[in-house]
Design a protein around this motif. Structure first.
Motif, PDB file in Angstrom:
ATOM      1  N   ARG A   3     -32.168  15.725 -36.077  1.00 46.66           N
ATOM      2  CA  ARG A   3     -31.486  16.795 -36.825  1.00 46.66           C
ATOM      3  C   ARG A   3     -32.404  17.987 -37.050  1.00 46.66           C
ATOM      4  NH1 ARG A   3     -27.079  17.295 -40.090  1.00 46.66           N
ATOM      5  NH2 ARG A   3     -27.237  18.854 -41.726  1.00 46.66           N
ATOM      6  N   PRO A 209     -14.553   9.747 -26.487  1.00 45.55           N
ATOM      7  CA  PRO A 209     -15.436   9.844 -27.658  1.00 45.55           C
ATOM      8  C   PRO A 209     -15.295   8.616 -28.550  1.00 45.55           C
ATOM      9  CG  PRO A 209     -13.482  11.168 -27.997  1.00 45.55           C
ATOM     10  CD  PRO A 209     -13.364  10.599 -26.615  1.00 45.55           C
ATOM     11  N   MET A 235     -19.373  11.047 -25.789  1.00 45.99           N
ATOM     12  CA  MET A 235     -19.520  12.247 -26.608  1.00 45.99           C
ATOM     13  C   MET A 235     -20.758  12.131 -27.472  1.00 45.99           C
ATOM     14  SD  MET A 235     -18.191  15.178 -27.539  1.00 45.99           S
ATOM     15  CE  MET A 235     -18.102  16.360 -28.897  1.00 45.99           C
ATOM     16  N   ALA A 236     -21.680  13.071 -27.320  1.00 48.38           N
ATOM     17  CA  ALA A 236     -22.876  13.075 -28.160  1.00 48.38           C
ATOM     18  C   ALA A 236     -22.572  13.615 -29.549  1.00 48.38           C
ATOM     19  CB  ALA A 236     -23.975  13.913 -27.510  1.00 48.38           C
ATOM     20  N   GLY A 237     -21.662  14.577 -29.634  1.00 44.78           N
ATOM     21  CA  GLY A 237     -21.323  15.172 -30.917  1.00 44.78           C
ATOM     22  C   GLY A 237     -21.293  16.682 -30.824  1.00 44.78           C
ATOM     23  N   PHE A 238     -20.995  17.301 -31.964  1.00 42.04           N
ATOM     24  CA  PHE A 238     -20.983  18.751 -32.070  1.00 42.04           C
ATOM     25  C   PHE A 238     -22.317  19.207 -32.653  1.00 42.04           C
ATOM     26  CE2 PHE A 238     -16.508  17.679 -32.064  1.00 42.04           C
ATOM     27  CZ  PHE A 238     -15.973  18.643 -31.231  1.00 42.04           C
ATOM     28  N   ASP A 239     -23.086  19.937 -31.856  1.00 39.16           N
ATOM     29  CA  ASP A 239     -24.342  20.556 -32.288  1.00 39.16           C
ATOM     30  C   ASP A 239     -25.454  19.531 -32.544  1.00 39.16           C
ATOM     31  OD1 ASP A 239     -22.912  22.975 -32.188  1.00 39.16           O
ATOM     32  OD2 ASP A 239     -22.311  22.751 -34.274  1.00 39.16           O
ATOM     33  N   PRO A 241     -26.500  15.709 -32.181  1.00 40.60           N
ATOM     34  CA  PRO A 241     -26.025  14.532 -31.454  1.00 40.60           C
ATOM     35  C   PRO A 241     -26.064  13.253 -32.267  1.00 40.60           C
ATOM     36  CG  PRO A 241     -28.235  15.118 -30.740  1.00 40.60           C
ATOM     37  CD  PRO A 241     -27.777  16.223 -31.644  1.00 40.60           C
ATOM     38  N   ASN A 242     -25.121  12.374 -31.982  1.00 42.31           N
ATOM     39  CA  ASN A 242     -25.114  11.007 -32.484  1.00 42.31           C
ATOM     40  C   ASN A 242     -26.064  10.214 -31.595  1.00 42.31           C
ATOM     41  OD1 ASN A 242     -24.631   8.280 -32.876  1.00 42.31           O
ATOM     42  ND2 ASN A 242     -22.427   8.406 -32.570  1.00 42.31           N
ATOM     43  N   THR A 246     -25.458   7.965 -28.241  1.00 42.00           N
ATOM     44  CA  THR A 246     -26.002   8.551 -27.021  1.00 42.00           C
ATOM     45  C   THR A 246     -26.917   7.569 -26.303  1.00 42.00           C
ATOM     46  OG1 THR A 246     -25.859  10.806 -27.910  1.00 42.00           O
ATOM     47  CG2 THR A 246     -27.417  10.434 -26.119  1.00 42.00           C
ATOM     48  N   LEU A 258     -22.627  17.015 -25.000  1.00 42.88           N
ATOM     49  CA  LEU A 258     -23.055  17.699 -26.221  1.00 42.88           C
ATOM     50  C   LEU A 258     -22.306  19.016 -26.319  1.00 42.88           C
ATOM     51  CD1 LEU A 258     -24.951  17.842 -28.687  1.00 42.88           C
ATOM     52  CD2 LEU A 258     -26.571  19.069 -27.231  1.00 42.88           C
ATOM     53  N   ASP A 259     -21.577  19.194 -27.406  1.00 36.18           N
ATOM     54  CA  ASP A 259     -20.797  20.408 -27.629  1.00 36.18           C
ATOM     55  C   ASP A 259     -21.559  21.315 -28.582  1.00 36.18           C
ATOM     56  OD1 ASP A 259     -18.884  22.346 -28.478  1.00 36.18           O
ATOM     57  OD2 ASP A 259     -17.259  20.980 -27.962  1.00 36.18           O
TER      58      ASP A 259
END
Length: 306
Positions: A3, A209, A235-239, A241-242, A246, A258-259
């Protein structure tokens, strides 16, 4: 990527580097890619392959958040393939009389000259409307049907189908009728939908996802539906990542999209920080959905399909 790293990327104190942030209108070149089979498409989109040749998804068919190019328009998609190699995301909904159309929102009010819910008006009504850009200006471009996009994609454009409410059987029927299996990636949201797709078309490549409330909280729950792990994109996540998800996907060589749209749209075109994209790839996230596809291609040095 943790993060702290990603928050640093979005900080306004990072020195920005200039890139050509606007689509290259009017070019004659066309960056397309043809796969002989869905297995070839699946192989191209494995994590190990993408670490060698990162991939970009042009969000909402390459729309322009600063005006001029509307969401999910064939015009916008044409600018994408003129600019460089990228998957083209389109949103697919269904009209009241059963015609799949490409509209992002569940209502027509924001993005078009019409009003009302997409699923409560006829295809004829939608056909009489035009698209608005992100600033609310009418553009004169018509709302494409899903059939329009499939036919346009015969040029070799790679389509990423964000399936909002289209019936899986109808989608598969339309894709197969055009021999488009190897030029689409199909999103599947939730166990019931994914299981239906596996009954109909286990050969396709799917974006799935993690969705806790719909029975897909982890990789194993996704694979329990019968999905070929070699045909899965997660789906890694928005901004941010999870990372747990991942890394679990990485164990089966599946990429995690990754979005970064919420970060990169903060930058004005031509003033985008390249670290947003290069750090993501360095940290094992080489498949990126972005509103700034032109800048992302420049940052990553992507000049053609691998």
């Amino acid at each position: 990527m943790n993060r702290r790293d990603f928050m640093a990327l979005s900080s306004a104190t990072i020195a920005a580097t200039a890139f050509s942030g606007t689509p290259a209108l009017g070019q004659d070149a066309s960056f397309t890619k043809r796969f002989a089979s869905t297995d070839q498409l699946a192989a191209y989109t494995r994590l190990s392959a993408l670490l060698e040749h990162p991939a970009i998804m042009a969000h909402r068919a390459g729309y322009y958040p600063w005006g001029g190019i509307p969401e999910c328009s064939i015009f916008g998609a044409e600018q994408v393939i003129k600019r460089g190699p990228a998957f083209i995301e389109i949103d697919v909904r269904t009209s009241a009389d059963g015609v799949p159309v490409c509209v992002h929102d569940e209502t027509l009010d924001r993005g078009t000259t019409g009003t009302g819910r997409v699923d409560e008006v006829s295809a004829d009504y939608i056909a009489g409307l035009t698209l608005r850009d992100n600033l609310g200006q009418a553009t004169g471009y018509s709302i494409p049907t899903f059939e329009d996009f499939l036919d346009w994609g015969e040029n070799g454009a790679m389509l990423w189908l964000d399936t909002k409410d289209i019936d899986p059987a109808l989608l598969v029927e339309m894709v197969r009728a055009r021999g488009a299996e190897s030029r689409v990636i199909v999103s599947a949201y939730g166990r019931e939908i994914l299981e239906h797709y596996q009954e109909l078309a286990p050969d396709l490549v799917y974006f799935v996802p993690f969705i806790e409330g719909l029975g897909l909280p982890d990789v194993q729950s996704i694979l329990d539906t019968g999905l070929n792990p070699g045909h899965l994109i997660g789906m890694a996540g928005f901004d941010l990542p999870n990372m747990k998800g991942t890394l679990a996907l990485a164990e089966i060589d599946a990429p995690a999209l990754l979005d970064v749209q919420n970060i990169d749209r903060r930058y004005e075109p031509g003033n985008v920080n390249p670290n947003l994209y290069t750090r993501a790839v360095e940290e094992g996230l080489p498949f990126i959905c972005t509103d700034q596809y032109s800048a992302a291609l420049d940052a990553l040095g992507i000049t053609d399909w691998a």
